[in-house]
Design an enzyme around this catalytic site. Sequence first.
Site, PDB file in Angstrom:
ATOM      1  CG  ASP A 224     -18.554  43.285 -70.291  1.00  0.00           C
ATOM      2  OD1 ASP A 224     -17.645  43.174 -69.420  1.00  0.00           O
ATOM      3  OD2 ASP A 224     -18.634  42.634 -70.714  1.00  0.00           O
TER       4      ASP A 224
ATOM      5  CG  ASP B  64     -19.243  39.587 -61.112  1.00  0.00           C
ATOM      6  OD1 ASP B  64     -20.224  40.129 -60.138  1.00  0.00           O
ATOM      7  OD2 ASP B  64     -19.267  38.511 -61.564  1.00  0.00           O
TER       8      ASP B  64
ATOM      9  NE  ARG C 130     -21.034  38.010 -76.489  1.00  0.00           N
ATOM     10  CZ  ARG C 130     -20.533  37.944 -75.718  1.00  0.00           C
ATOM     11  NH1 ARG C 130     -20.149  39.035 -75.306  1.00  0.00           N
ATOM     12  NH2 ARG C 130     -19.429  36.989 -75.242  1.00  0.00           N
TER      13      ARG C 130
HETATM   14  P1  IMP Z   1     -15.094  39.815 -62.274  1.00  0.00           P
HETATM   15  O1  IMP Z   1     -13.969  39.142 -63.291  1.00  0.00           O
HETATM   16  O2  IMP Z   1     -15.446  38.721 -61.704  1.00  0.00           O
HETATM   17  O3  IMP Z   1     -15.254  40.997 -62.526  1.00  0.00           O
HETATM   18  O4  IMP Z   1     -15.857  39.525 -63.992  1.00  0.00           O
HETATM   19  C1  IMP Z   1     -15.968  40.542 -64.786  1.00  0.00           C
HETATM   20  C2  IMP Z   1     -16.722  39.558 -66.171  1.00  0.00           C
HETATM   21  O5  IMP Z   1     -17.363  38.536 -66.090  1.00  0.00           O
HETATM   22  C3  IMP Z   1     -17.038  40.752 -67.619  1.00  0.00           C
HETATM   23  O6  IMP Z   1     -16.173  40.793 -68.508  1.00  0.00           O
HETATM   24  C4  IMP Z   1     -18.196  40.052 -67.815  1.00  0.00           C
HETATM   25  O7  IMP Z   1     -18.231  38.967 -68.991  1.00  0.00           O
HETATM   26  C5  IMP Z   1     -18.403  39.063 -66.869  1.00  0.00           C
HETATM   27  N1  IMP Z   1     -19.952  39.119 -66.249  1.00  0.00           N
HETATM   28  C6  IMP Z   1     -19.611  39.687 -64.659  1.00  0.00           C
HETATM   29  N2  IMP Z   1     -20.832  40.001 -64.497  1.00  0.00           N
HETATM   30  C7  IMP Z   1     -21.944  39.784 -65.807  1.00  0.00           C
HETATM   31  C8  IMP Z   1     -23.708  39.714 -66.285  1.00  0.00           C
HETATM   32  O8  IMP Z   1     -24.257  39.681 -65.492  1.00  0.00           O
HETATM   33  N3  IMP Z   1     -24.109  39.248 -67.184  1.00  0.00           N
HETATM   34  C9  IMP Z   1     -22.678  38.829 -68.188  1.00  0.00           C
HETATM   35  N4  IMP Z   1     -21.270  38.441 -68.228  1.00  0.00           N
HETATM   36  C10 IMP Z   1     -20.778  39.227 -66.621  1.00  0.00           C
HETATM   37 MG    MG Z   2     -16.435  40.071 -70.274  1.00  0.00          MG
END
Ligand code: IMP
Ligand code: MG
Length: 215
Positions: free
Chosen positions: A134, A137, A200
């Site tokens: 989705d 981050d 969601r």
């Molecule tokens: P990363 O490992 O830090 O890149 O995190 C990615 C995961 O964090 C995604 O799969 C999302 O489930 C969650 N995530 C990151 N940003 C958001 C947000 O703004 N809203 C909801 N979930 C988020």
């Molecule tokens: Mg996720």
Amino acid sequence: MELTPKVVSDFQNIIQIPENGIVAFDEKMIVPKDFSNDFDRILISKKCLALRLEALADQIAADYKDEIFAAVILKGAVIFFSDLARALAEREVTVRYDVMVANSYVDTESTGEINIRLDVSDDIQGKDVLIVEDIIDTGTTLKRLQQYFLEERQVNSVKICAFMDKKARRQVEVNVDYVGFEVPNHYLVGYGLDFNQHYRSLPYVAVLHQRVYEK
Ligand code: IMP
Ligand code: MG
């Protein structure tokens, strides 16, 4: 801050979403009664995300001759993937998929750790895998998943498709092959994304109001 959404018409390239969001002409967003005070604003309207998804499907279809094996990251990517898979079928690219539960998130803070609680069961050794996520981050989740597929599942290649990219938050370098939108650094919900399992099923992406996660 100007909070009047911007009307856009070019969906061919990665779209940087302005702070005030994007919306199509004459589009009315419905916010369910229970959530009526929870959002700061709508960031990506239903029509805008649908238009961008079509452009993304064109791009993916041009790159894949054969079938795609998609690893869909639960739960967030489900809504996006279900639209994407059908858009690809309309372009004569068929998709086989399995789902995974892998996350690195507790509430709104990234822990930096990845935890695979449900794995793809299909025999994917030697296959070309497309991870569907989705939002990216910090990059931790996708980086670790990519390593996992290459090293432990011995797939031939791994590409990544993320519907949204929160670039400002990146901590780990990871190559994302397909991106729907580059989004500003806010906590987002809707179109698969949740806050504590809420929101969601909304057909658009909204900025969650601080008061919701600070209460
Ligand atoms: P990363 O490992 O830090 O890149 O995190 C990615 C995961 O964090 C995604 O799969 C999302 O489930 C969650 N995530 C990151 N940003 C958001 C947000 O703004 N809203 C909801 N979930 C988020
Ligand atoms: Mg996720």
